[in-house]
Design a protein around this motif. Structure first.
Motif, PDB file in Angstrom:
ATOM      1  N   GLN A 178       0.832  -1.198   0.000  1.00 49.49           N
ATOM      2  CA  GLN A 178       0.000   0.000   0.000  1.00 49.49           C
ATOM      3  C   GLN A 178       0.871   1.254   0.000  1.00 49.49           C
ATOM      4  O   GLN A 178       0.602   2.210  -0.716  1.00 49.49           O
ATOM      5  N   GLU A 180       3.998   1.394  -0.990  1.00 53.96           N
ATOM      6  CA  GLU A 180       4.735   1.450  -2.258  1.00 53.96           C
ATOM      7  C   GLU A 180       3.873   2.039  -3.357  1.00 53.96           C
ATOM      8  O   GLU A 180       4.317   2.893  -4.117  1.00 53.96           O
ATOM      9  N   ALA A 181       2.609   1.565  -3.413  1.00 52.30           N
ATOM     10  CA  ALA A 181       1.711   2.066  -4.452  1.00 52.30           C
ATOM     11  C   ALA A 181       1.509   3.570  -4.279  1.00 52.30           C
ATOM     12  O   ALA A 181       1.550   4.331  -5.248  1.00 52.30           O
ATOM     13  N   ALA A 182       1.323   4.009  -3.039  1.00 53.63           N
ATOM     14  CA  ALA A 182       1.111   5.433  -2.789  1.00 53.63           C
ATOM     15  C   ALA A 182       2.359   6.225  -3.141  1.00 53.63           C
ATOM     16  O   ALA A 182       2.282   7.297  -3.750  1.00 53.63           O
ATOM     17  N   ALA A 183       3.525   5.680  -2.797  1.00 56.39           N
ATOM     18  CA  ALA A 183       4.780   6.369  -3.119  1.00 56.39           C
ATOM     19  C   ALA A 183       4.968   6.439  -4.634  1.00 56.39           C
ATOM     20  O   ALA A 183       5.361   7.474  -5.171  1.00 56.39           O
ATOM     21  N   ALA A 184       4.656   5.333  -5.317  1.00 59.99           N
ATOM     22  CA  ALA A 184       4.825   5.301  -6.765  1.00 59.99           C
ATOM     23  C   ALA A 184       3.909   6.314  -7.449  1.00 59.99           C
ATOM     24  O   ALA A 184       4.198   6.798  -8.540  1.00 59.99           O
ATOM     25  N   LEU A 185       2.787   6.650  -6.802  1.00 63.16           N
ATOM     26  CA  LEU A 185       1.862   7.627  -7.379  1.00 63.16           C
ATOM     27  C   LEU A 185       2.257   9.059  -7.026  1.00 63.16           C
ATOM     28  O   LEU A 185       1.573  10.008  -7.409  1.00 63.16           O
ATOM     29  N   GLY A 186       3.325   9.202  -6.257  1.00 68.82           N
ATOM     30  CA  GLY A 186       3.783  10.546  -5.908  1.00 68.82           C
ATOM     31  C   GLY A 186       2.939  11.210  -4.828  1.00 68.82           C
ATOM     32  O   GLY A 186       2.961  12.423  -4.676  1.00 68.82           O
ATOM     33  N   ILE A 187       2.194  10.416  -4.070  1.00 66.72           N
ATOM     34  CA  ILE A 187       1.382  10.980  -2.990  1.00 66.72           C
ATOM     35  C   ILE A 187       2.297  11.383  -1.832  1.00 66.72           C
ATOM     36  O   ILE A 187       3.113  10.586  -1.391  1.00 66.72           O
TER      37      ILE A 187
ATOM     38  N   ASN B  71      11.678   3.992 -10.879  1.00 64.93           N
ATOM     39  CA  ASN B  71      10.959   5.067 -10.179  1.00 64.93           C
ATOM     40  C   ASN B  71      11.454   5.230  -8.742  1.00 64.93           C
ATOM     41  O   ASN B  71      10.754   5.754  -7.895  1.00 64.93           O
ATOM     42  N   LEU B 106       9.136  12.495  -5.234  1.00 64.17           N
ATOM     43  CA  LEU B 106       7.709  12.302  -5.510  1.00 64.17           C
ATOM     44  C   LEU B 106       7.322  12.949  -6.827  1.00 64.17           C
ATOM     45  O   LEU B 106       6.540  12.414  -7.603  1.00 64.17           O
ATOM     46  N   ARG B 109       8.349  10.864  -9.593  1.00 63.80           N
ATOM     47  CA  ARG B 109       7.533   9.648  -9.710  1.00 63.80           C
ATOM     48  C   ARG B 109       6.217   9.896 -10.432  1.00 63.80           C
ATOM     49  O   ARG B 109       5.638   8.976 -10.994  1.00 63.80           O
ATOM     50  N   THR B 110       5.710  11.130 -10.374  1.00 57.74           N
ATOM     51  CA  THR B 110       4.435  11.382 -11.045  1.00 57.74           C
ATOM     52  C   THR B 110       4.573  11.235 -12.560  1.00 57.74           C
ATOM     53  O   THR B 110       3.581  11.137 -13.268  1.00 57.74           O
ATOM     54  N   PHE B 116       1.429  -3.002 -10.266  1.00 55.07           N
ATOM     55  CA  PHE B 116       2.068  -4.044  -9.472  1.00 55.07           C
ATOM     56  C   PHE B 116       1.425  -5.411  -9.719  1.00 55.07           C
ATOM     57  O   PHE B 116       0.268  -5.507 -10.115  1.00 55.07           O
ATOM     58  N   PHE B 122      -6.028   0.617  -3.193  1.00 52.95           N
ATOM     59  CA  PHE B 122      -6.351   0.998  -1.821  1.00 52.95           C
ATOM     60  C   PHE B 122      -7.737   0.429  -1.501  1.00 52.95           C
ATOM     61  O   PHE B 122      -8.735   0.882  -2.054  1.00 52.95           O
ATOM     62  N   VAL B 137      -3.781  15.204  -5.248  1.00 56.79           N
ATOM     63  CA  VAL B 137      -2.772  15.547  -4.238  1.00 56.79           C
ATOM     64  C   VAL B 137      -1.361  15.677  -4.803  1.00 56.79           C
ATOM     65  O   VAL B 137      -0.533  16.371  -4.229  1.00 56.79           O
ATOM     66  N   LEU B 186      -2.071  10.010 -13.933  1.00 53.69           N
ATOM     67  CA  LEU B 186      -1.068  11.075 -13.832  1.00 53.69           C
ATOM     68  C   LEU B 186      -0.495  11.441 -15.196  1.00 53.69           C
ATOM     69  O   LEU B 186       0.411  12.249 -15.287  1.00 53.69           O
TER      70      LEU B 186
END
Lengths: 307, 279
Positions: A178, A180-187, B71, B106, B109-110, B116, B122, B137, B186
């Motif tokens: 979770q 990792e996914a959030a980090a990968a999305l740049g959150i 990334n 970050l 990464r965008t 995955f 989520f 965000v 993104l």
């Protein structure tokens, strides 16, 4: 050829022992209730007289105030401490660890007395440049730390140390993927914690957190050492005067039961809220269950009557 | 900010007009160890803008790790990775490389979407919330705009009408398609797929592969780690064969699948190709 059972009537499984068990339990409950109601030594009249007395209500409000303030501040601080402890910064990790170490290893009673008597240790609290005479402001410690402040300070810091560990445990239970996914999305990190991880950690945090809050409701009675008139201290003062020890203890106990019951209802619904997405369909609430029970039984009854 | 976010959906929804001038990936002598095991032993690879590189190889060969270094989910121990000439994870100042901190990483990464193996959706957010979270965000997109784009993307991956479903209410294939929509939200230059079909039931694999096939035509650079050899042959410009932390051989699908030069490549494909080509 297989037998066709479609014309057979289905008979629901019966559980006769459940009925026997229910009768035994009901008898026990009745016996306890009977003895509570008829034994004059419980002095229910005195209980009723004091239950809503102004001084008791004032004490109750103080208890609720202390619980709410130190509970909320304690958990907010605990959340920050938990994030610090899990952060990549060695500085934040050690600060958080040390905080928990200090406040978990000293008795709450001692902490409370130290805060209240801070004026004895340090007469004045001032902001200035250390080891020089420069002072920007200065205040008498005793005017700064009232009974209330000492109580809130003691309870909050202690609560923070414990809730930090509860929240950290909850966060650790969330799958690493979770994050990792959030980090990968740049959150951003703060949003990752509050929006992605915390709501999922809540399922693991809530049962223990409510344990803590309910413990805190009764734990606030420790502020008697500061002669702070919350619920328990108030009834002690009263029974020392009137000598009606048992009924007054019952008054306090009944109020604690009321508070805990209300909190338990909150707990049920909050836990249900956070199970969103974790289960395919939310379980019914007790009210919905009751409605369903009566609806289906009403149908069964009408069906039986019709037959 | 607003111009950047309003121009983005046009390219995201209209693959034909997207110019393939962005998304150049250059990996130079990358090394990475976990404890005593060196999982990447000086890997170099270039993927042209809009190119589709499929990385295959036995498990433990470092394919996933290589993908994750792009990334910066894994920090490299040596070597460099750059995207359109910008170093990943570092900033060049004079003749020094300064390690980037959280926020700048970050931002980098965008530009890179990742899908995955285990979806990593989520679970407490609906499909639409999963897709529209990052644009709001991480890119400062307005909520309405993110919602509109989210619905568009869900439509594009064939999930119109499932916007309000929670991940656990969706099948594996549907979940992975939501994850792809989330990565696309993104409007990334590059998409990384880490074994996107390995956790799926066989009959659900194709619905995900079909979405990726569409993306391959869109001009976004794709790097895909997969065990689906038929799909690799079909979609790749370049097939990269990795073994024991090194790239053993790379080339066009025809070259790698029908005429591999290296003995290790040949022995690997002799084990995996038969069943795949029966499909």
């Amino acid at each position: 050829m297989a037998t066709d059972y479609s014309s057979y009537r289905v008979v629901a499984a019966r559980h006769p022992w459940r009925w026997v068990g229910t009768a035994v339990v009901a008898l026990g409950v009745f016996a306890v209730a009977w003895s509570l109601a008829t034994n004059p030594r419980w002095e229910w009249g005195v209980v009723a007289q004091w239950f809503t007395a102004q001084s008791v209500i004032n004490g109750l409000l103080e208890t609720l105030k202390l619980t709410a303030i130190s509970g909320i501040l304690g958990f907010v601080l605990g959340f920050i401490l938990a994030l610090m402890r899990l952060s990549a910064s060695p500085l934040l990790v050690s600060v958080s660890w040390t905080f928990s170490w200090i406040f978990r290893s000293t008795p709450l009673l001692v902490q409370m007395l130290l805060w209240y008597n801070l004026g004895y240790l340090y007469e004045k609290i001032s902001l200035g440049i250390p080891f020089t005479d420069v002072r920007f402001f200065e205040v008498q410690t005793t005017t700064l730390i009232s009974q209330f402040a000492a109580a809130v300070l003691g309870l909050t810091l202690n609560q923070a140390a414990y809730s930090a560990e509860i929240i950290r445990g909850g966060i650790l239970s969330v799958d690493q993927g979770q994050l990792e996914a959030a980090a990968a999305l740049g959150i951003p990190a703060w949003r990752r914690s509050t929006r992605i991880v915390l709501p999922q950690a809540m399922r693991a945090i809530l049962p223990t957190a409510f344990n803590e809050i309910i413990g805190l409701v009764k734990g606030t009675s420790i502020v008697y050492v500061l002669a702070y008139s919350e619920l328990f201290y108030t009834v002690q003062v009263i029974y020392n005067r009137t000598q009606q020890v048992l009924p007054l203890l019952l008054v306090a106990t009944l109020w604690y039961v009321v508070i805990t019951s209300v909190l338990s209802v909150f707990q049920y619904y909050i836990e249900r809220h956070y199970s969103k997405g974790a289960v395919r369909n939310l379980p019914l609430t007790p009210l919905q269950k009751a409605r369903k029970f009566f609806a289906t039984h009403a149908v069964a009854n009408t069906a039986r009557n019709a037959r | 900010m607003s111009t950047a976010t309003t121009s983005a959906p046009a390219t995201a929804t209209d693959p034909v007009t997207t110019p393939s001038t962005r998304g150049l990936v250059e990996i130079t002598k990358v090394r990475k160890s976990f404890g005593a095991t060196e999982v990447l032993k000086g890997v170099s690879l270039t993927v042209e803008p809009g190119g589709v590189a499929v990385i295959v190889g036995p498990s433990g060969s470092g394919k996933s790790t290589l993908l994750r270094t792009i990334n910066h989910l894994e920090k490299v121990d040596g070597g460099f990775i750059s995207i359109d000439g910008n170093l990943v994870g570092y900033e060049v100042r004079g003749n020094r490389l300064h390690e980037l901190r959280g926020k700048e990483i970050l931002k980098q990464r965008t530009e890179i979407g990742m899908v995955f193996q285990n979806f990593n959706l989520f679970p407490h957010l609906t499909a639409l919330e999963n897709v529209s979270e990052a644009p709001v965000v991480a890119q400062g997109c307005s909520k309405d705009e993110a919602r509109r784009r989210g619905l568009e993307l869900l439509d594009r991956v064939g999930l119109k009408g499932r916007a309000d479903a929670y991940p656990r209410q969706l099948s594996g294939g549907q979940q992975q398609r939501v994850a792809i929509a989330r990565a696309l939200a993104l409007d990334p230059k590059i998409l990384l797929f880490d074994e996107p079909t390995s956790a799926l039931d066989p009959e659900l694999v194709n619905e995900v592969l079909d979405v990726i096939r569409e993306l391959a035509k869109s001009g976004t650079t794709l790097l895909i780690v997969t065990h689906e050899m038929g799909f690799a042959r079909d979609v790749a410009d370049t097939v990269v064969f990795m073994d024991q932390g090194q790239i053993v051989e790379q080339g066009s699908p025809e070259h790698i699948f029908t005429n591999p030069q290296e003995p290790r490549t040949r022995s690997f494909f002799s084990k995996v190709l038969e069943p795949a080509f029966n499909i």
